[in-house]
Motif scaffolding. Structure first.
Motif, short mmCIF file in Angstrom:
data_model
loop_
_atom_site.label_atom_id
_atom_site.label_comp_id
_atom_site.label_asym_id
_atom_site.label_seq_id
_atom_site.Cartn_x
_atom_site.Cartn_y
_atom_site.Cartn_z
N ALA A 116 -44.04 -64.59 -36.83
CA ALA A 116 -42.70 -65.30 -36.69
C ALA A 116 -41.85 -64.85 -36.96
CB ALA A 116 -42.47 -66.64 -37.01
N VAL A 117 -40.79 -65.03 -36.32
CA VAL A 117 -38.81 -64.34 -36.46
C VAL A 117 -38.26 -65.59 -35.78
CG1 VAL A 117 -39.57 -62.09 -36.39
CG2 VAL A 117 -39.37 -63.62 -34.62
N GLN A 118 -37.22 -65.36 -35.89
CA GLN A 118 -35.65 -66.63 -35.89
C GLN A 118 -36.08 -66.45 -34.30
OE1 GLN A 118 -33.47 -67.91 -37.86
NE2 GLN A 118 -33.07 -69.49 -36.88
N ASP A 119 -35.94 -67.59 -33.61
CA ASP A 119 -35.51 -67.48 -32.02
C ASP A 119 -34.62 -68.50 -31.66
OD1 ASP A 119 -37.16 -69.83 -31.51
OD2 ASP A 119 -38.26 -68.80 -30.00
N SER A 120 -33.99 -68.86 -29.88
CA SER A 120 -33.34 -69.01 -29.69
C SER A 120 -33.38 -70.96 -29.90
CB SER A 120 -32.64 -69.10 -28.75
OG SER A 120 -33.68 -69.32 -27.65
N SER A 121 -34.93 -71.16 -29.95
CA SER A 121 -35.00 -72.93 -29.38
C SER A 121 -34.64 -73.65 -30.76
CB SER A 121 -36.48 -72.78 -29.51
OG SER A 121 -38.02 -72.03 -30.29
N LYS B 165 -45.60 -73.82 -29.85
CA LYS B 165 -44.54 -72.77 -28.45
C LYS B 165 -44.69 -71.22 -29.36
CE LYS B 165 -39.91 -71.75 -27.35
NZ LYS B 165 -40.03 -71.23 -27.79
N GLY B 166 -45.06 -70.80 -30.71
CA GLY B 166 -45.47 -69.33 -30.88
C GLY B 166 -46.61 -68.51 -30.43
N TYR B 167 -47.66 -69.48 -29.40
CA TYR B 167 -48.64 -69.13 -29.34
C TYR B 167 -48.67 -67.72 -28.02
CZ TYR B 167 -53.62 -70.17 -28.34
OH TYR B 167 -54.84 -70.01 -28.50
N ARG B 168 -49.33 -66.89 -29.13
CA ARG B 168 -49.48 -65.26 -28.00
C ARG B 168 -50.36 -65.49 -26.30
NH1 ARG B 168 -53.48 -60.74 -30.55
NH2 ARG B 168 -53.01 -62.21 -32.81
N LYS B 169 -49.74 -65.55 -25.11
CA LYS B 169 -49.57 -65.69 -24.96
C LYS B 169 -49.71 -64.61 -23.35
CE LYS B 169 -46.12 -68.32 -24.14
NZ LYS B 169 -45.93 -69.35 -25.07
N GLY B 170 -48.66 -63.84 -23.54
CA GLY B 170 -49.31 -62.77 -23.02
C GLY B 170 -49.00 -61.24 -23.62
N LYS B 171 -49.19 -60.08 -22.80
CA LYS B 171 -49.62 -58.95 -23.59
C LYS B 171 -48.20 -58.71 -24.82
CE LYS B 171 -53.12 -56.72 -22.15
NZ LYS B 171 -53.94 -57.31 -20.99
N THR B 172 -47.29 -58.54 -24.10
CA THR B 172 -45.16 -58.16 -24.91
C THR B 172 -45.10 -59.18 -25.96
OG1 THR B 172 -43.97 -60.13 -23.24
CG2 THR B 172 -44.37 -57.43 -22.79
N ALA B 173 -44.34 -58.75 -26.78
CA ALA B 173 -44.38 -60.01 -27.86
C ALA B 173 -43.79 -60.58 -27.96
CB ALA B 173 -44.02 -58.81 -29.23
N GLY C 71 -41.71 -63.69 -27.26
CA GLY C 71 -41.54 -65.53 -27.13
C GLY C 71 -42.60 -65.35 -28.65
N ILE C 72 -43.87 -64.86 -28.69
CA ILE C 72 -44.68 -64.81 -29.83
C ILE C 72 -43.79 -65.39 -31.03
CG2 ILE C 72 -46.51 -63.72 -30.77
CD1 ILE C 72 -46.98 -62.32 -27.99
N ASN C 73 -44.80 -65.85 -31.81
CA ASN C 73 -44.74 -66.16 -33.03
C ASN C 73 -45.19 -67.05 -34.06
OD1 ASN C 73 -41.57 -65.12 -33.50
ND2 ASN C 73 -40.78 -66.98 -32.61
#
Ligand SMILES: *[C@@H]1O[C@H](CO)[C@@H](O)[C@H](O)[C@H]1NC(C)=O
Ligand SMILES: *[C@@H]1O[C@H](CO)[C@@H](O)[C@H](O)[C@H]1NC(C)=O
Ligand SMILES: *[C@@H]1O[C@H](CO)[C@@H](O)[C@H](O)[C@H]1NC(C)=O
Ligand SMILES: *[C@@H]1O[C@H](CO)[C@@H](O)[C@H](O)[C@H]1NC(C)=O
Ligand SMILES: *[C@@H]1O[C@H](CO)[C@@H](O)[C@H](O)[C@H]1NC(C)=O
Length: 951
Positions: free
Chosen positions: A120-125, A255-263, A265-267
Motif C-alpha cells: 500500500a502507498v498513499q493515493d488520492s482517495s 479498495k486496495g484489491y488487486r484487480k488487473g495486471k498493472t500495479a 491502484g493496488i494497495n
C-alpha cells in the motif's frame, strides 16, 4: 357376430412356436451380422487398451527415479563400504514428495506480507493516509502496512508499538535466532508443511522492524532437513496505522484489491487488527488477513497453508509486553508438520477419464438396439410378422431377451477385459456391485430403446439422433454432474433429480466407481463395497434406486406405446401421444356423414351389386361357415388435411367370398383397392361397417384373424440379409409348421414360385431382383395353412415365364383357400379369378364371373379401320349400313373404332362388306374383335366416372 364352427378351424400358433420362429430368425440375422457385432465388441476392448496403455505410460513415468525418493550410497558405519540409504535429504524437490518423513523438519513461523510492488502507498482517495508515496515502489522499500483500530485508541496504539522489535540485522549469526524476530515472506504457501517454500524460493525473507536503515540486509546459511541454502534476509518496515473504525479498514482493503495486471491502484496491506473492547483485563482481537495467499495453483489439493499463526502470536506477544514489559515473551518458535509414510506417486487415469469413456461404451448399445427395432419398423417387417400371426408378447420377450443377452455379454466382456489388463476401475470395486449396476442399467436402456423406437420410422434419423444423444449427454454429464458433485455448492437433491436422465445416472454410477478406484490406488483402501452404499456421499444407492424405478415405470409405458403404434393404424407413437392428448373433433362428424352417404348409394346400386349385398345379409343371418370372407358395408374415410375436404376412399363395400374362391379386384389407380385391402389386413381401421374373416370381426378380433391370414403386400417387406428359404422357414414356423412338414412346405413353396432355380433360395434377399422378391412375397403369403390370402398386385414386374409359374402356384393354392387379389392385368384376372369385381371411386361397379361380365358389358364386336383421313366419312357410312346402332368409340386421323351390337351383326356380313369397300377405298388396316375384359373394364370405369360427374 361369431361363427363358432369357423372359429375352431384357425388354431393360433402356440407361444413356443412363435418364440422359436423369432429366435431362429434372429440368430440367423445375428450370424449374418457378425461383423457388426464383432466390431461392436471390439470398441470397449479397444478403449480399454487405450486406457491401459495411457495408464502404463503414466505409471512408468511416475515410477522413474525422478519421482521416487532419492537414495545415495553412504558410508553409514564408517567401515568404508557404502550402503544405499534413501531419504528426503538425498532427494530433489520432485523426489521428496514420495519419501517417508518420519521426522519432519521444523520451520520458523512466518507472517505473510504483500509483494513489494503491491504494498500500500498513499493515493488520492483519502483512505490510505499516513503512507509514503509511490516512489518507494521503484526502490522496493514500501512498508508493510498494518492498519489497526479499537475502542481504546491509547491502549491499541501502545500494543501496536510492541509488535515490531528493533534489532540490527548485522547481529544475526544464524537462522536459529531468527525465531525471536518477526519474520515475513511474500511467497505463497503450499499444501503441506514439510517444506516452507519461503526458504527454498529465491525471494528474500523479511524482518519486520519499526524502522529500516536502507539496504540493511544479511545473508545467512540455512540448513533445515534437505534444504541447504544461503538465504538473504532483508529489513522491512512494519507500519502500524491507526484507523478510527473497522469500517474504514474494510473500505481500505476493499479498495486496495488487486484487480488487473498493472500495479495502478493496488494497495495491499499485510494484516489488520481490530482490538475492539480490549483493556488491561481482557484481550479481544480480530485479525483481517488475505486468504488468497494460499497457493491455489497447486492442483491435486488447491488449499495452501495460511501463514496466520505468527501474526496472531505477534499481536498476543505485543499485548503481554504492554502489560508485563519487554522482558516477558510469548514466542512461537517453530511449526512442524506431522510425520508421513513413504508414498508412491500415483495417478489413476482410468478413474479420472474412465467415467466418460465407459459411459460411451455402455451407451453405444443404445443406437444398436434402436437401429434393430426401427429397421423392422421402417421396412414394415414388424407389421408383416404381425399379420402372419406374431403376437406382441412373443415379440417383446424375444427381443428383450435377445438385447439383454447381447448387452450382458458385451458388458461382461468389457469388465473382464478391463480387469485383465489391470484397470483399477474394474479390479478394485466389488464385482457384484458392478454387476447389479450395469445389469440394471442395460435393462433400463433396453426399455428406453423400445420406447424411443416408437417415435422413429427411419433408421437413419434414429441412428443420427441416438449417436448425437449419447455423445452429447455423455459430455454434458461429464462436465455438469462432475462439477456439481465436486463443487459441492449445487444442492444434493437437485443432483439426484438430474439423475433421472438415464445418461446422468449412468455417469454418476461410473463416477462413484471411479472415485473409489482412485481413492483405492492413492490410499490402498479397498474399492466400493456394499457397505459403502450407506455412505451418504456415495451416490450409487440413489442411482440404483432411480434406475430400477425408472425401469419399472417405463416398461409398461414402452409396451403400451409400442403396442399402439405397431398395430399399424398409426405410423408412430407421436400420433398416439397426440391422440391421447386431444380427442379428435372430426370423429363425431364422420358417423353422421356415413349415414347420409349410405342412402344415396343404395339408389344407384346395380342389380349384381345389390344381389351380392343380399347374399351378405343372408350369410350373416345363417352364420354359414362356407364363406371365408364377408364384408358388410365397409367404409373408409380419410380426413381432409390442410383445407382439403374429407374423402371416402371406400364407400360401403359388401362382399361374400366362399371358401376356395379367388376374387379379383380391378379398378383404376386411386379406386380404393389398396385401402380396401389395408382394412382387411388390419393396416387401417374401417370408418364404419365391418367384415368377418373366418367368422372373426376385423373391428375387434384382428389378432385372431392374423392366425389364418396370408398377405402379399404391394411393396415387398423382406429382411435384406435373410435368404428366401429362411424367410419361408420363419413364416412357416410362425404358422405352426415344424420338422419335416416345414421342410416339405418350404421346398414346395420355393418350387411353386420358381425360386429353386440356380440356388436362388439360398441367396440373401438383397441379391434378389425385383421379380424374385415379388415371388418370394407371394410364397410367404401362401405358406402354412393361411385360410384367407390377400395379394396386392402380386405379379407386377414379373417376366412372362415367372408370371406363369406364379399363376400356377396361386391356382394350386386356391383350392382350399379364399384369395383376394388386386391387379391391373386383365389377363391375370381372367386366368386366376373365379369372380371379378371392378371398383371405381371407392364403390363396386360390378361383380361376377369374367365370362358373365364380358357378356353383360360386352355384347358387341369392335371394328377398327384405318384409311386416309379423306375417306373417314365413307367408313362411317359403311358402318351405319352394317349396323345402324353402331357406336363410334375412337377416332384419330383416319383410324376409327366402332362397337357393333352382336344381335344385329353377322360376322360374315362384315367381312363381305369390308371386302367390297376395299375395292373402292384404300384401307390401310382393319380388324374385327370380340369384346375383351379390358373393354369391359374401360367401359365400366368410364361409365362410373361419368355418372359420378352427373350426380
Ligand atoms: C484506555 O487505555 C488506557 C491505557 O490502558 C487507560 O489508561 C484508559 O483509562 C483507557 N480509556 C478508557 C476510556 O477506557
Ligand atoms: C547484538 O550484539 C551485541 C553485541 O555484539 C549484543 O550485546 C546484543 O545483545 C545483540 N543483540 C541481539 C538482539 O542479539
Ligand atoms: C476518522 O478520522 C478522520 C481524521 O483522521 C476524520 O476526518 C473522520 O471524520 C473520522 N471518522 C469518524 C467516523 O470518526
Ligand atoms: C489478496 O491476495 C491476492 C493474491 O494473492 C490479491 O490478488 C488480492 O488483491 C489481495 N487482496 C487484498 C485485499 O489485498
Ligand atoms: C504453488 O505451488 C506449486 C507447487 O508446489 C509451485 O510450483 C508454484 O510455483 C507455487 N506458486 C506460487 C505462486 O508460489
Amino acid at each position: 357376430m361369431e361363427q363358432p364352427s369357423a372359429a375352431a378351424a384357425s388354431r393360433p400358433p402356440s407361444f413356443t412356436s412363435q418364440t422359436n420362429a423369432l429366435l431362429r430368425k434372429n440368430l440367423i440375422f445375428q450370424k449374418r451380422n457378425r461383423k457388426g457385432t464383432i466390431r461392436l465388441i471390439i470398441v470397449p476392448i479397444y478403449l480399454c487398451v487405450i486406457l491401459s496403455v495411457i495408464q502404463r505410460v503414466i505409471n512408468n513415468e511416475l515410477d522413474k527415479p525422478k519421482y521416487r525418493c532419492g537414495c545415495k550410497c553412504v558410508d553409514v558405519n564408517g567401515t568404508g563400504s557404502c550402503q544405499n540409504v534413501c531419504g528426503i535429504q538425498y532427494s530433489t524437490l520432485d523426489q521428496a514428495a514420495s519419501c517417508p518423513i518420519p521426522n519432519p523438519p521444523k520451520w520458523p513461523a512466518l507472517v505473510q506480507v504483500p509483494l513489494p510492488e503491491y504494498r500500500a502507498v498513499q493515493d488520492s482517495s483519502g483512505l490510505f493516509t499516513g503512507l509514503s508515496d509511490e516512489s518507494c515502489r521503484k526502490s522496493q522499500t514500501c512498508p508493510a502496512s498494518v492498519p489497526f483500530t479499537g475502542a481504546n485508541r491509547t491502549l491499541s496504539t501502545s500494543v501496536m508499538q510492541n509488535l515490531f522489535t528493533s534489532s540490527p540485522l548485522s547481529n544475526l549469526s544464524d537462522y536459529t535466532s531468527i525465531s525471536s524476530l518477526l519474520l515475513g515472506t511474500d511467497v505463497p504457501g503450499t499444501s503441506t508443511g514439510f517444506i516452507e517454500p519461503a526458504f527454498t524460493s529465491d525471494r528474500p525473507l523479511y524482518v519486520l522492524q519499526p524502522q529500516c536503515i536502507s539496504a540493511d540486509s544479511v545473508t545467512v546459511p540455512v540448513t533445515i532437513g534437505a534444504v541447504n541454502a544461503q538465504k538473504e534476509i532483508k529489513c522491512l518496515q512494519g507500519l502500524p496505522l491507526w484507523r478510527n473504525s473497522s469500517a474504514t479498514i474494510n473500505k481500505e482493503t476493499f479498495k486496495g484489491y488487486r484487480k488487473g495486471k498493472t500495479a495502478e491502484g493496488i494497495n495491499e496491506i499485510a494484516i489488520a487488527y481490530d482490538f475492539q473492547d480490549s483493556n488491561e483485563k481482557h484481550f479481544n482481537v480480530l485479525a483481517l488477513y488475505n486468504s488468497t495467499y494460499q497457493n491455489v495453483s497447486y492442483v491435486p489439493m488447491p488449499f495452501g497453508l495460511l501463514r496466520i499463526s505468527r501474526s496472531l502470536n505477534a499481536v498476543s506477544n505485543a499485548y503481554i509486553q504492554f502489560l508485563q514489559g519487554s522482558s516477558v515473551k510469548m514466542l512461537l518458535d517453530f511449526t512442524k508438520e506431522m510425520p508421513k509414510q513413504a508414498t508412491r506417486l500415483t495417478f489413476d487415469f482410468s478413474a479420472v477419464a474412465g467415467p466418460l469413456f465407459f459411459e460411451w461404451i455402455v451407451a453405444l448399445l443404445f443406437p444398436v438396439m434402436l437401429t434393430y427395432l426401427v429397421y423392422e419398423k421402417q421396412h414394415k417387417l414388424r407389421t408383416m410378422m404381425k399379420m402372419h400371426g406374431l403376437g406382441d408378447g412373443p415379440y417383446w420377450i424375444i427381443y428383450y431377451m435377445y438385447f439383454l443377452i447381447l448387452s450382458t455379454v458385451y458388458l461382461i466382456l468389457f469388465v473382464i477385459f478391463g480387469s485383465i489388463i489391470g484397470l483399477n476401475f474394474f479390479k478394485i470395486n466389488d464385482y457384484s456391485i458392478q454387476f447389479v449396476f450395469f445389469f440394471s442399467f442395460i435393462n433400463l436402456q433396453i426399455v428406453l430403446s423400445f420406447l424411443t423406437a416408437t417415435f422413429f420410422s427411419k433408421v437413419n434419423t434414429a441412428q443420427a439422433i441416438a449417436y448425437l444423444y449419447i455423445f452429447g449427454s455423455g459430455l454434458m454429464a461429464g462436465s455438469l454432474i462432475r462439477n456439481f458433485i465436486e463443487g459441492g455448492k449445487f444442492p444434493r437433491h437437485w443432483i439426484t433429480v438430474l439423475e433421472i436422465i438415464p445418461a446422468f445416472s449412468l455417469y454418476r454410477g461410473l463416477y462413484e466407481l471411479g472415485q473409489y478406484a482412485s481413492r483405492a490406488s492413492e490410499t490402498g483402501n479397498p474399492g466400493m463395497r456394499w457397505s459403502d452404499l450407506n455412505d451418504h456421499t456415495n451416490g450409487m444407492r440413489d442411482v440404483l434406486i432411480i434406475i430400477i424405478l425408472e425401469w419399472l415405470v417405463l416398461l409398461p409405458v414402452a409396451y403400451y406405446l409400442d403396442h399402439a403404434s405397431s398395430v399399424g393404424h398409426r405410423p408412430s407413437s407421436l400420433s398416439v401421444l397426440k391422440r391421447l392428448l386431444k380427442k379428435d373433433p372430426t370423429r363425431r362428424r364422420i358417423t353422421v356423414n356415413g349415414v347420409a352417404d349410405n342412402d344415396v348409394q343404395i339408389e344407384m346400386e346395380k342389380p349384381d351389386i345389390s344381389q351380392e349385398r343380399e347374399t351378405v345379409i343372408q350369410v350373416l343371418q345363417q352364420q354359414s361357415s362356407s364363406y371365408a370372407v364377408v364384408c358388410d358395408g365397409l367404409k373408409k374415410l380419410y380426413y381432409g388435411r390442410d383445407g382439403n375436404p374429407d374423402k371416402f376412399a371406400v364407400k360401403g363395400v359388401s362382399l361374400a367370398l366362399p371358401n376356395g374362391e379367388c376374387l379379383g379386384i380391378l379398378g383404376p389407380n386411386g379406386a380404393g383397392k389398396s385401402s380396401f385391402i389395408s382394412m382387411m389386413i388390419g393396416f387401417v381401421k374401417p370408418t364404419s361397417g365391418n367384415a368377418f374373416v373366418q367368422g372373426f370381426s376385423i373391428q375387434n378380433d384382428m389378432e385372431k384373424i392374423y392366425n389364418s391370414m396370408g398377405v402379399c403386400p404391394q411393396n415387398d417387406m423382406l429382411w435384406e440379409t435373410l435368404t428366401g428359404r429362411e424367410h419361408l422357414q420363419f413364416y412357416g414356423r410362425l404358422k405352426s409348421l415344424s420338422g419335416s412338414s416345414l421342410d416339405i412346405a418350404v421346398e414346395e413353396s420355393l418350387r411353386s414360385v420358381n425360386l429353386l432355380h440356380g440356388g436362388a433360395a439360398d441367396k440373401q434377399v438383397k441379391k434378389y431382383s425385383g421379380g424374385m422378391k415379388r415371388r418370394l412375397s407371394v410364397a410367404i403369403s401362401l405358406i402354412g395353412d393361411a385360410k384367407v390370402v390377400y395379394m396386392d398386385e402380386p405379379s407386377t414386374g414379373l417376366d412372362p415365364a415367372s408370371r406363369k409359374s406364379l399363376w400356377n402356384a396361386v391356382k394350386q393354392a386356391k383350392q382350399d383357400r379364399a384369395i383376394i387379389l388386386t391387379t391391373h392385368s386383365m389377363e391375370e384376372a381372367e386366368a386366376l379369378c373365379d369372380r371379378l369385381c371392378i371398383m371405381v371411386d371407392g364403390s363396386l361397379q360390378c361383380i361376377g364371373r369374367p365370362k358373365e361380365l364380358i357378356a353383360r358389358y360386352g355384347g358387341y364386336y369392335v371394328l377398327t379401320m384405318t384409311t386416309t383421313p379423306e375417306f373417314e366419312q365413307d367408313v362411317e357410312n359403311l358402318v351405319r349400313k352394317l349396323s345402324p346402332s353402331a357406336r363410334k368409340v375412337y377416332h384419330l386421323s383416319g383410324t376409327q373404332k366402332y362397337e357393333l351390337p352382336k344381335q344385329d351383326t353377322r360376322i360374315a356380313d362384315v367381312f363381305m362388306a369390308v371386302e367390297n369397300f376395299k375395292k373402292r377405298v384404300e384401307v390401310q388396316a382393319w380388324g374385327l374383335a370380340d369384346t375383351t375384359m379390358e373393354d369391359v373394364f374401360v367401359k365400366v370405369a368410364k361409365g362410373a366416372q361419368s355418372s359420378e360427374e352427373l350426380s
